[in-house]
Design an enzyme around this catalytic site. Structure first.
Site, PDB file in Angstrom:
ATOM      1  N   HIS A  75       0.808  -1.212   0.000  1.00 17.51           N
ATOM      2  CA  HIS A  75       0.000   0.000   0.000  1.00 17.51           C
ATOM      3  C   HIS A  75       0.842   1.261   0.000  1.00 17.51           C
ATOM      4  CE1 HIS A  75      -4.241  -1.594   0.730  1.00 17.51           C
ATOM      5  NE2 HIS A  75      -3.481  -2.586   0.316  1.00 17.51           N
TER       6      HIS A  75
ATOM      7  N   SER B  56       0.104  -1.037  -6.148  1.00 18.36           N
ATOM      8  CA  SER B  56       0.148  -2.239  -6.969  1.00 18.36           C
ATOM      9  C   SER B  56       0.834  -1.970  -8.303  1.00 18.36           C
ATOM     10  CB  SER B  56      -1.276  -2.728  -7.255  1.00 18.36           C
ATOM     11  OG  SER B  56      -1.996  -2.881  -6.063  1.00 18.36           O
TER      12      SER B  56
ATOM     13  N   LYS C  55     -14.343  -7.870  -7.672  1.00 20.78           N
ATOM     14  CA  LYS C  55     -13.564  -8.710  -8.579  1.00 20.78           C
ATOM     15  C   LYS C  55     -12.878  -9.844  -7.798  1.00 20.78           C
ATOM     16  CE  LYS C  55     -10.371  -8.443 -12.441  1.00 20.78           C
ATOM     17  NZ  LYS C  55      -9.493  -7.613 -13.257  1.00 20.78           N
ATOM     18  N   ASP C  56     -12.377  -9.516  -6.604  1.00 14.87           N
ATOM     19  CA  ASP C  56     -11.758 -10.550  -5.768  1.00 14.87           C
ATOM     20  C   ASP C  56     -12.789 -11.576  -5.301  1.00 14.87           C
ATOM     21  OD1 ASP C  56      -9.258  -9.548  -6.041  1.00 14.87           O
ATOM     22  OD2 ASP C  56      -9.099  -8.670  -4.038  1.00 14.87           O
TER      23      ASP C  56
ATOM     24  N   GLU D 118       5.665 -33.795  -0.744  1.00  9.66           N
ATOM     25  CA  GLU D 118       4.428 -33.294  -1.327  1.00  9.66           C
ATOM     26  C   GLU D 118       4.743 -32.566  -2.636  1.00  9.66           C
ATOM     27  OE1 GLU D 118       0.856 -33.322   0.788  1.00  9.66           O
ATOM     28  OE2 GLU D 118       2.077 -34.920  -0.013  1.00  9.66           O
TER      29      GLU D 118
END
Lengths: 258, 422
Positions: free
Chosen positions: B213, B217, B241-242, B285
């Site tokens: 922040h 971005s 959107k998220d 894994e």
């Protein structure tokens, strides 16, 4: 949106193709043929009659050497027995309990809350009775092998009378096509008419194997039906929710050049 | 950036004393976000969602789990069989680990493609790598807890790696184990740390978002926000959107949880741990496979340094090298969209990591994809070489030699241009 769908599909495909390798990496024996089990697929369920036949096979054949330590008699409700039947089944077993007020261990008939007793008191005893090999617990067998149900079925039906020429079979061992290394300590456990089914199903070796695998898949995944039923609801809900979220997203973003 | 005026008296009262509401308003509501973010920017918030899911399911699992070698395996089976919806909680947690890595790997590849590590985002990038390292430690220790065969032998193999270090190696391993083999003390401390680490990750995530922040971005063009027209407030545009992305992701997640819960795991972990029986292949894994391949591919000594130590160093280096890529990458342009040459190398690198993953899953003496003559170990070595060459050779050289495409003047301009072409 098109780009998004493509990315999502590509990502999902890549992940599943890639991660599949990890699970299939272990084991060198021949790949067991894929069988048509009733619980396969999105809507697959167990066949209660088959589970009960499989239980009969376990009880009369496997239980001689193999424990089933994660299963209590009360769990048999899951294969369609009612309370009275479960009480009767449990009562057939002698369960060691105690110590009582005098400090002594004692045996009593089983109760629904008891777990299936193990055929041997400890691993040493199990090994001593089986030529040094410890018969594994069967509760999780179909989850503990690659392609578990297919493998166990192939193993149970994959014995050969004679080892191929040139194969050096040790004393007391049997030749099995699907066992890693082919040399297995378990003598062929099943044969035609090994158990007499009460429901009139033909008692062939293959039928026995199929039924006991079904039963063992239930002991390994007793939650399977509840899981798939809930899963369908959850995924249907998510599809509707996601479609609505997409519509809202379109509406909110309609005036934004992006 | 002016502090908002609150009309609600209670809100105002609290906010005057602790401006937490203003802070949330500032960072989750009005946070100016580039308006051209693609769906590749969804995976950060998805990873955050999975972290919370893991912490919550983990807390409920702990209520029924017993960290003792005699009881751990059984207590997990009790969760699966007797705890109400215990199977659901455990399968979410088990598959959640894989989902976490899927999100984070995509998130990292996105950062690599769009140059999100370049100035001024280096610290943001570093914190991300620390999160990856913390996740790897957490996942490894978590996998030990069910005390199955792969738990035990995975723990044995990985902790033994530290014995490769000269002089301090063996005492270090004994110290890690709390004894002379992987045993109850090991299980106990792994349990303790497995519970601690997620909160360390949470703290790092707070720093990660804080750093994000303050530098803002990145976006698909790699061009910074220049005018107010380039950005839109985070809410409602990116919240919705998220959320939509979360819906799609949950469908994928739930498909595994409900219909293939054990697909991503190894069947051997349903066999109780047995120190006397070694599984034929010890495989980590899936999310560790590329790193495992790098570790194993070093089977030679250099300058008298034993192969094992080199392997361990190479494995750690494969992640640590990410810390310095802001300086290894010499290109002035962030986004690979405008880097016609580097773009191809990026995809080659992605393929390389998949090949490494494949090699990690196979026995070294197997043939790569069944190709006669091409051993997995050799392919692993070539891929390892390429992995490091990508950072040490390709990044500095291509950045210097490449002729990049012209950058758009601003985010708005690029958006309008694309709109006109569509």
């Amino acid at each position: 949106m098109r780009k998004f769908a493509l990315t999502a599909i590509a990502a999902a495909f890549a992940v599943t193709a890639f991660t599949g390798n990890a699970a299939k990496a272990a084991g060198d024996a021949p790949v067991p043929p894929s069988q048509d089990w009733s619980w396969k697929g999105l809507f697959g369920t167990y066949d209660r009659a088959q589970l009960q036949r499989g239980f009969q096979v376990y009880k009369n054949v496997c239980a001689g050497c193999h424990s089933l330590r994660f299963i209590a008699f009360r769990n048999l409700e899951g294969i369609g027995f009612n309370e009275d039947q479960i009480k009767a089944i449990a009562a057939e077993y002698d369960i060691e309990d105690g110590p009582n007020d005098d400090g002594d261990m004692f045996t009593r008939p089983g109760k629904p809350s008891d777990y299936f007793p193990s055929p041997f008191p400890n691993e040493k005893a199990a090994a001593a009775s089986n030529g040094g090999a410890i018969p594994p617990d069967l509760s999780l067998m179909t989850k503990a092998r690659v392609a578990g149900p297919d493998y166990v079925f192939a193993l149970l039906t994959g014995y050969e009378e004679e080892a191929p020429e040139g194969f050096d079979l040790s004393d007391g061992k049997s030749y099995n096509h699907y066992f890693p290394g082919h040399q297995i300590s378990m003598a062929p456990p099943l044969y035609d008419e090994a158990v007499e089914y009460t429901d009139g199903t033909p008692a062939t070796l293959e039928q026995h194997a199929r039924d006991v695998v079904a039963f063992l898949n239930w002991t390994a995944q007793p939650e399977l039906e509840a899981r798939k039923e809930l899963g369908l609801k959850v995924i249907l809900f998510l599809i509707v929710l996601t479609a609505m979220l997409y519509a809202v997203k379109r509406k909110i973003w309609r005036d934004i050049e992006h | 950036m002016s502090a908002p005026q609150w009309n609600n008296k209670v809100v105002k009262w609290v906010d005057d004393r602790l401006p937490v509401i203003s802070m949330l308003h500032h960072s989750a509501y009005e946070y100016p976000t580039p308006k051209n973010l693609s769906y590749m920017w969804n995976f950060g918030s998805l990873a955050g969602f999975v972290l919370v899911t893991m912490i919550l399911t983990g807390i409920f699992l702990v209520m029924n789990y017993t960290p003792h070698t005699d009881m751990a395996f059984e207590s997990v089976e009790r969760i699966m069989r007797d705890v109400n919806h215990g199977w659901l909680i455990r399968y979410i947690h088990m598959n959640g680990a894989s989902m976490f890595f899927i999100c984070v790997f995509i998130h990292i590849f996105r950062g690599l493609y769009y140059g999100s590590y370049k100035a001024p985002r280096e610290v943001l990038w570093w914190i991300g790598i620390l999160i990856l390292l913390a996740m790897m430690a957490t996942a490894f220790m978590g996998y030990v807890l069910p005390w199955g065969q792969m738990s035990f032998w995975g723990a044995t193999v990985i902790t033994n790696l530290f014995s490769a270090f000269p002089i301090i190696g063996d005492p270090l391993v004994t110290w890690l184990w709390g004894g002379f083999s992987v045993d109850n003390p090991t299980l106990n401390r792994f349990f303790s740390l497995h519970y601690l680490m997620p909160f360390v990750i949470l703290g790092l995530v707070v720093l990660h978002v804080w750093a994000l922040h303050s530098v803002r971005s990145n976006n698909p063009t790699g061009v910074e926000i220049k005018t107010p027209q380039d950005s839109i407030p985070f809410h409602p545009y990116y919240t919705i959107k998220d959320l939509f992305g979360l819906g799609v992701f949950l469908i994928f997640f739930c498909a595994f949880v409900f219909f293939a819960p054990d697909y991503l795991g190894h069947p051997d972990n349903y066999i109780p741990a047995n120190p006397l029986v070694t599984p034929p292949h010890i495989v980590p894994e899936w999310y560790f496979l590329p790193f495992y391949a790098i570790l194993r591919s070093i089977d030679f000594t250099i300058l008298g340094i034993p192969a094992k130590l080199l392997g361990v160093l190479a494995m750690f280096a494969s992640i640590v090298i990410l810390f310095v890529i802001p300086w290894l990458d010499t290109s002035k342009v962030r986004s690979s969209k405008f880097r016609p040459v580097y773009k191809w190398f990026f995809w080659l690198f992605v393929i390389d990591t998949f090949i490494l993953g494949y090699c990690g899953a196979k026995a070294p003496d197997d043939y790569f994809m069944g190709i006669p003559g091409l051993k997995v170990i050799v392919m692993g070595q070539l891929s390892t070489l390429y992995y490091f060459a990508h950072f040490l050779v390709v990044m500095p050289l291509v950045g210097k030699l490449e002729r990049t495409k012209p950058l758009p003047a601003s985010i708005s301009e690029s958006v309008l241009k694309e709109g006109a072409n569509a």
